[in-house]
Design a protein around this motif. Structure first.
Motif, mmCIF file in Angstrom:
data_model
loop_
_atom_site.group_PDB
_atom_site.id
_atom_site.type_symbol
_atom_site.label_atom_id
_atom_site.label_comp_id
_atom_site.label_asym_id
_atom_site.label_seq_id
_atom_site.Cartn_x
_atom_site.Cartn_y
_atom_site.Cartn_z
ATOM 1 N N LEU A 61 49.270 56.103 24.128
ATOM 2 C CA LEU A 61 49.495 55.382 22.868
ATOM 3 C C LEU A 61 48.176 54.953 22.230
ATOM 4 C CD1 LEU A 61 51.429 54.163 20.811
ATOM 5 C CD2 LEU A 61 51.611 52.137 22.284
ATOM 6 N N GLY A 62 47.239 54.486 23.044
ATOM 7 C CA GLY A 62 45.919 54.120 22.523
ATOM 8 C C GLY A 62 45.203 55.316 21.918
ATOM 9 N N GLN A 63 45.361 56.485 22.560
ATOM 10 C CA GLN A 63 44.748 57.712 22.037
ATOM 11 C C GLN A 63 45.377 58.096 20.701
ATOM 12 O OE1 GLN A 63 42.092 59.123 23.462
ATOM 13 N NE2 GLN A 63 41.925 60.735 21.921
ATOM 14 N N LYS A 64 46.700 58.004 20.603
ATOM 15 C CA LYS A 64 47.376 58.326 19.345
ATOM 16 C C LYS A 64 46.950 57.377 18.230
ATOM 17 C CE LYS A 64 51.547 60.488 21.187
ATOM 18 N NZ LYS A 64 53.009 60.400 21.267
ATOM 19 N N ARG A 65 46.763 56.116 18.552
ATOM 20 C CA ARG A 65 46.293 55.148 17.549
ATOM 21 C C ARG A 65 44.882 55.495 17.081
ATOM 22 N NH1 ARG A 65 48.718 49.630 20.349
ATOM 23 N NH2 ARG A 65 50.839 49.953 19.567
ATOM 24 N N ALA A 66 44.011 55.815 18.030
ATOM 25 C CA ALA A 66 42.633 56.170 17.669
ATOM 26 C C ALA A 66 42.610 57.435 16.824
ATOM 27 C CB ALA A 66 41.795 56.349 18.933
ATOM 28 N N GLU A 67 43.405 58.428 17.207
ATOM 29 C CA GLU A 67 43.456 59.683 16.446
ATOM 30 C C GLU A 67 44.050 59.472 15.053
ATOM 31 O OE1 GLU A 67 45.593 62.297 19.067
ATOM 32 O OE2 GLU A 67 43.836 62.649 20.341
ATOM 33 N N ALA A 68 45.003 58.559 14.917
ATOM 34 C CA ALA A 68 45.587 58.270 13.602
ATOM 35 C C ALA A 68 44.539 57.675 12.670
ATOM 36 C CB ALA A 68 46.767 57.309 13.753
ATOM 37 N N VAL A 69 43.693 56.782 13.190
ATOM 38 C CA VAL A 69 42.629 56.196 12.367
ATOM 39 C C VAL A 69 41.591 57.253 12.013
ATOM 40 C CG1 VAL A 69 40.747 54.503 12.351
ATOM 41 C CG2 VAL A 69 43.002 53.836 13.184
ATOM 42 N N VAL A 70 41.229 58.094 12.978
ATOM 43 C CA VAL A 70 40.264 59.162 12.709
ATOM 44 C C VAL A 70 40.799 60.103 11.634
ATOM 45 C CG1 VAL A 70 39.131 61.197 13.692
ATOM 46 C CG2 VAL A 70 39.155 59.054 14.964
ATOM 47 N N LYS A 71 42.063 60.467 11.730
ATOM 48 C CA LYS A 71 42.669 61.367 10.742
ATOM 49 C C LYS A 71 42.668 60.717 9.348
ATOM 50 C CE LYS A 71 45.811 64.099 12.035
ATOM 51 N NZ LYS A 71 47.025 64.764 12.533
ATOM 52 N N ALA A 72 42.966 59.429 9.297
ATOM 53 C CA ALA A 72 42.959 58.719 8.003
ATOM 54 C C ALA A 72 41.544 58.687 7.421
ATOM 55 C CB ALA A 72 43.484 57.305 8.181
ATOM 56 N N LEU A 73 40.545 58.491 8.257
ATOM 57 C CA LEU A 73 39.152 58.501 7.789
ATOM 58 C C LEU A 73 38.769 59.877 7.260
ATOM 59 C CD1 LEU A 73 37.502 56.390 10.631
ATOM 60 C CD2 LEU A 73 37.769 55.693 8.241
ATOM 61 N N GLN A 74 39.227 60.929 7.938
ATOM 62 C CA GLN A 74 38.920 62.289 7.500
ATOM 63 C C GLN A 74 39.625 62.626 6.190
ATOM 64 O OE1 GLN A 74 39.956 64.623 10.943
ATOM 65 N NE2 GLN A 74 37.978 64.249 11.942
ATOM 66 N N VAL A 75 40.842 62.152 6.024
ATOM 67 C CA VAL A 75 41.557 62.371 4.763
ATOM 68 C C VAL A 75 40.797 61.717 3.609
ATOM 69 C CG1 VAL A 75 43.651 61.721 3.492
ATOM 70 C CG2 VAL A 75 43.833 62.688 5.776
ATOM 71 N N MET A 76 40.145 60.589 3.908
ATOM 72 C CA MET A 76 39.388 59.869 2.884
ATOM 73 C C MET A 76 37.980 60.442 2.681
ATOM 74 S SD MET A 76 41.533 57.606 1.831
ATOM 75 C CE MET A 76 40.506 56.519 0.909
ATOM 76 N N GLY A 77 37.589 61.461 3.461
ATOM 77 C CA GLY A 77 36.315 62.125 3.221
ATOM 78 C C GLY A 77 35.318 62.130 4.361
ATOM 79 N N ALA A 78 35.613 61.485 5.465
ATOM 80 C CA ALA A 78 34.690 61.499 6.604
ATOM 81 C C ALA A 78 34.649 62.897 7.207
ATOM 82 C CB ALA A 78 35.124 60.487 7.654
ATOM 83 N N ALA A 79 33.506 63.293 7.714
ATOM 84 C CA ALA A 79 33.351 64.607 8.338
ATOM 85 C C ALA A 79 34.050 64.627 9.696
ATOM 86 C CB ALA A 79 31.877 64.947 8.496
ATOM 87 N N ALA A 80 34.413 65.824 10.140
ATOM 88 C CA ALA A 80 35.193 65.989 11.370
ATOM 89 C C ALA A 80 34.498 65.402 12.599
ATOM 90 C CB ALA A 80 35.504 67.460 11.594
ATOM 91 N N GLY A 81 33.207 65.518 12.720
ATOM 92 C CA GLY A 81 32.519 65.056 13.920
ATOM 93 C C GLY A 81 31.962 63.649 13.847
ATOM 94 N N GLN A 82 32.228 62.933 12.775
ATOM 95 C CA GLN A 82 31.627 61.607 12.617
ATOM 96 C C GLN A 82 32.290 60.527 13.460
ATOM 97 O OE1 GLN A 82 31.373 61.574 8.083
ATOM 98 N NE2 GLN A 82 29.618 60.331 8.685
ATOM 99 N N VAL A 83 33.563 60.665 13.749
ATOM 100 C CA VAL A 83 34.291 59.632 14.486
ATOM 101 C C VAL A 83 34.995 60.262 15.677
ATOM 102 C CG1 VAL A 83 35.960 57.760 14.330
ATOM 103 C CG2 VAL A 83 34.690 58.441 12.295
ATOM 104 N N GLU A 84 34.748 59.714 16.862
ATOM 105 C CA GLU A 84 35.344 60.224 18.087
ATOM 106 C C GLU A 84 36.435 59.262 18.559
ATOM 107 O OE1 GLU A 84 34.144 61.133 22.728
ATOM 108 O OE2 GLU A 84 32.621 60.454 21.332
#
Length: 180
Positions: A127-150
């Protein structure tokens, strides 16, 4: 007391008497009887082209600095129980951090997913991993590069609040964005 020691005391008393007498003046200050003199400037156009006399330099924040300041204020996104959908009230946190990441592609962050203490270890890690991935995906949708957030999950291992009630659990269901 000698005569020389009394001299400062006498001087202080006489100065106080003069000040008190000056406060009792009956001059009416509401009437402006003094003439006001207005002088034309030497050259009206000279003032328009004059350089400011202040030596203080104006400071303007760049878009990157403004985004960095906004992102630094809030780096935590909270979630509801048993959910990996970020609460609507934390969308501005994601937006601010996404803007910062898009303006500076050299920035690297980790999205640390956390859960409350309820549930098994494996379930909470997932569940913690899914939460982290959801935030990363939201950041990428807003323009962050794929490798910027782990995305990383800590499950229930690092609680923000060690309590055992809903108030503590709500603080523990989170993703923290941290500098890498």
């Amino acid at each position: 007391m000698t005569r020389f020691h009394r001299l400062p005391l006498v001087s202080a008393l006489s100065a106080a008497a003069v000040l008190l007498a000056a406060c009792g003046t009956t001059t009416d200050l509401s009437e402006n009887k003094a003439p006001v003199e207005t002088r034309p400037t030497a050259d009206a156009n000279a003032n328009a082209n004059a350089t400011p006399q202040s030596k203080v330099a104006t400071v303007e924040l760049s878009a990157r600095d403004a985004a960095a300041a906004a992102a630094a204020k809030a780096r935590t996104v909270y979630f509801d129980f048993d959910s990996y959908v970020a609460k609507d009230e934390y969308k501005p946190v994601i937006d601010a951090n996404a803007k910062f990441l898009t303006l500076d592609k050299s920035v690297r962050l980790t999205a640390e997913g956390h859960t409350d203490e309820r549930g098994g270890r494996e379930y909470n890690l997932a569940l913690g991993q899914k939460r982290a991935e959801a935030v990363v995906k939201a950041l990428q949708v807003m323009g962050a590069a794929a490798g910027q957030v782990e995305p990383v999950s800590f499950g229930k291992e690092r609680p923000a609040d060690p309590g055992h009630d809903e108030a503590a659990w709500s603080k523990n269901r989170r993703v923290e964005l941290k500098d890498k």
